[in-house]
Design an enzyme around this catalytic site. Structure first.
Site, PDB file in Angstrom:
ATOM      1  N   TYR A 119       0.897  -0.847   0.578  1.00 46.89           N
ATOM      2  CA  TYR A 119       0.071   0.002   0.298  1.00 46.89           C
ATOM      3  C   TYR A 119       0.816   0.757  -0.004  1.00 46.89           C
ATOM      4  CZ  TYR A 119      -3.362   3.373   1.544  1.00 46.89           C
ATOM      5  OH  TYR A 119      -3.941   4.668   1.869  1.00 46.89           O
ATOM      6  N   ASP A 145       8.989   2.693   0.283  1.00 47.63           N
ATOM      7  CA  ASP A 145       8.284   3.239   0.422  1.00 47.63           C
ATOM      8  C   ASP A 145       8.125   3.099   1.907  1.00 47.63           C
ATOM      9  OD1 ASP A 145       5.664   3.996   1.762  1.00 47.63           O
ATOM     10  OD2 ASP A 145       4.851   3.628   0.464  1.00 47.63           O
ATOM     11  N   LYS A 180       4.173   8.936   8.494  1.00 49.25           N
ATOM     12  CA  LYS A 180       3.986   8.374  10.200  1.00 49.25           C
ATOM     13  C   LYS A 180       4.856   8.436  11.647  1.00 49.25           C
ATOM     14  CE  LYS A 180       1.044   5.119   8.251  1.00 49.25           C
ATOM     15  NZ  LYS A 180       0.907   3.912   6.645  1.00 49.25           N
TER      16      LYS A 180
HETATM   17  C1  LIG Z   1       0.469   4.396   5.984  1.00 51.33           C
HETATM   18  C2  LIG Z   1       1.145   4.368   4.391  1.00 51.33           C
HETATM   19  C3  LIG Z   1       1.120   5.594   3.936  1.00 51.33           C
HETATM   20  C4  LIG Z   1      -0.525   6.673   3.096  1.00 51.33           C
HETATM   21  O1  LIG Z   1       0.097   7.808   4.434  1.00 51.33           O
HETATM   22  P1  LIG Z   1      -1.363   8.414   4.698  1.00 51.33           P
HETATM   23  O2  LIG Z   1      -0.483   9.450   6.340  1.00 51.33           O
HETATM   24  O3  LIG Z   1      -2.017   7.048   5.061  1.00 51.33           O
HETATM   25  O4  LIG Z   1      -1.478   9.523   3.572  1.00 51.33           O
HETATM   26  C5  LIG Z   1       1.300   5.086   2.569  1.00 51.33           C
HETATM   27  N1  LIG Z   1       2.708   4.072   2.183  1.00 51.33           N
HETATM   28  C6  LIG Z   1       2.784   3.040   3.359  1.00 51.33           C
HETATM   29  C7  LIG Z   1       3.107   2.318   3.211  1.00 51.33           C
HETATM   30  C8  LIG Z   1       2.370   3.545   4.537  1.00 51.33           C
HETATM   31  O5  LIG Z   1       1.626   2.208   5.584  1.00 51.33           O
END
Ligand SMILES: *Cc1c(COP(=O)(O)O)cnc(C)c1O
Length: 428
Positions: A144, A239, A267
């Site tokens: 994701y 990511d 995060k």
């Molecule tokens: C949470 C997450 C996102 C998206 O971040 P948001 O702040 O919710 O938009 C993108 N990549 C990864 C791996 C994530 O866990």
């Protein structure tokens, strides 16, 4: 457990907000329950509006490595807020956060702050396209990367070379620019590169997948992937929105000793306030406006209050050795759980690294999205309801990680092991 107030609040929420929530997983749809409405949280504990207390393993889906409402972060946020919320101009705090990111992520020579992980990925993908002059992106099924159009794409049925949108509202002309490979399957990536020679701008990956439950990269998979991308003139985007400052201070790349071209963060770098960042090689980052032709901007980007929370969080993580603390708590939890469940290896798999883990309702190994889909979501439902009632707050989905913090105590993890293992045994 009484949840009268939550039930009532959810009714009102549903009359005012789609599904009663600001983000879909919070609606508890996949477990068929009415969600709990949260009042507050401290350390490893979270409290609903009926006054029930839970040991928290959601941890806001990752940001709270230090536990909730750490005093130092609260102080930094209050003191920054007292001096104004947003200026539309550069602050020293932003520069300091950029410095902290660069210190722990040497691959991030230059960084841009944004407001969410979604925005970080969306902008990184545009930058990769702008820099290479190519349009296609490879992503992995089950990873994701936020909800931007190019990333909400899944493999079509049959061949991995066809992609389809995983949400309504995304033009197929755009989704066909995103190719989908299988995690831990280097051959699936090779095939995409040979089918689309000279067309692939970048490969984006969660270096440890944590959004299909936790799935670890196998030996050399990431290294081979990076070699393959570079041989084909494509960029590598890690990511690390979840793994950054969690798997190690320098994220998964620090732990594995790898150097991607671009990294996305979020995060933990906002300590629970909205933030994101993307950065990498200087020559690539110089393609961004105002230096280069790739446009990217934000009224609230580098927001001083969010940045203050991020700096205080990163410094407290350094000071407390919070990564090791959270890792030890997770280590102890997993060892005890495996011990309790050693007779159920044919029904349960625990995937685990550092301070994230997933208990899959499936025997054998779980190494990609196909394996994940074989786990028994119905068993998870019953399991979830019973652990929630016993005071364990975890994500209402088989496909999420459990997050530990440096504030989880042995008392917390002992209680958790006895509740979880009992619930698992009852569900089998
Ligand atoms: C949470 C997450 C996102 C998206 O971040 P948001 O702040 O919710 O938009 C993108 N990549 C990864 C791996 C994530 O866990």
């Amino acid at each position: 457990m009484k949840r009268n107030k939550s039930l009532k609040a959810v009714k009102r929420a549903e009359s005012l907000m789609p599904g009663g929530v600001s983000s879909p997983v919070r609606a508890f749809k996949s477990v068929g329950l009415s969600p709990v409405v949260i009042k507050k949280a401290h350390g490893s504990r979270i409290y609903d509006i009926d006054g029930n207390e839970y040991i928290d393993y959601v941890m806001s889906y990752g940001p709270m490595l230090l536990g909730h409402a750490d005093e130092r972060v609260v102080k930094a946020v209050s003191s920054s807020a007292a001096d104004g919320f947003s200026f539309g101009a550069t602050t020293e705090a932003e520069i300091e956060l950029a410095g902290l990111i660069n210190k722990h992520f040497p691959s991030i020579e230059s960084v841009r702050l944004v407001n969410s992980g979604t925005e970080a990925v969306m902008s990184a993908v545009r930058l990769a396209r702008g820099f290479t002059g190519r349009s296609k992106i490879i992503k992995f099924e089950g990873c994701y990367h936020g909800h931007s159009d190019s990333m909400l794409v899944k493999a079509g049925s049959g061949a991995l070379t066809t992609s389809v949108p995983s949400s309504a509202g995304i033009p197929e002309n755009l989704s066909k620019e995103t190719l989908v490979a299988a995690y831990n399957d280097i051959l699936s990536v090779k095939n995409l590169f040979s089918a689309h020679k000279g067309e692939i701008a970048a490969v984006i990956i969660e270096p440890v997948a944590a959004n299909m439950g936790v799935v670890l990269p196998e030996e050399d998979f990431l290294k081979n992937l990076m070699d393959l991308a570079r041989d084909n003139g494509s960029l590598v985007i890690f990511d690390e929105v979840i793994t950054g400052f969690r798997l190690s201070l320098g994220g998964a790349q620090g732990l594995f000793g790898l150097k991607p071209d671009i990294t996305c963060l979020g995060k933990i770098i906002g300590g629970g306030l909205p933030i994101g960042a993307f950065g990498g090689r200087k020559d690539i980052m110089e393609y961004l406006s105002p230096l280069g032709p790739v446009y990217q901007a934000g009224t609230l980007s580098g927001n001083p209050v969010c940045v203050a929370a991020g700096i205080a969080t990163v410094k407290a993580i350094e000071e407390d050795d919070a990564v090791s603390k959270a890792n030890s708590a997770a280590d102890y939890l997993v060892k005890s759980l495996k011990d309790e469940l050693k007779n159920f290896n044919d029904k349960i798999t625990i995937n685990y690294i550092s301070s994230i883990l997933t208990v899959f309702f499936k025997g054998g190994s779980v190494r990609n999205f196909n394996d994940v889909m074989k786990s028994d979501a119905n068993r998870f439902k019953g399991f979830f309801a019973s652990v929630l009632d016993a005071g364990i707050f975890m994500a209402p989905s088989q496909y999420e990680a459990m997050f530990l913090s440096s504030k989880h105590t042995t008392q917390d993890t002992d209680k958790t092991v006895s509740i979880i293992s009992e619930a698992i045994k009852n569900s089998l």
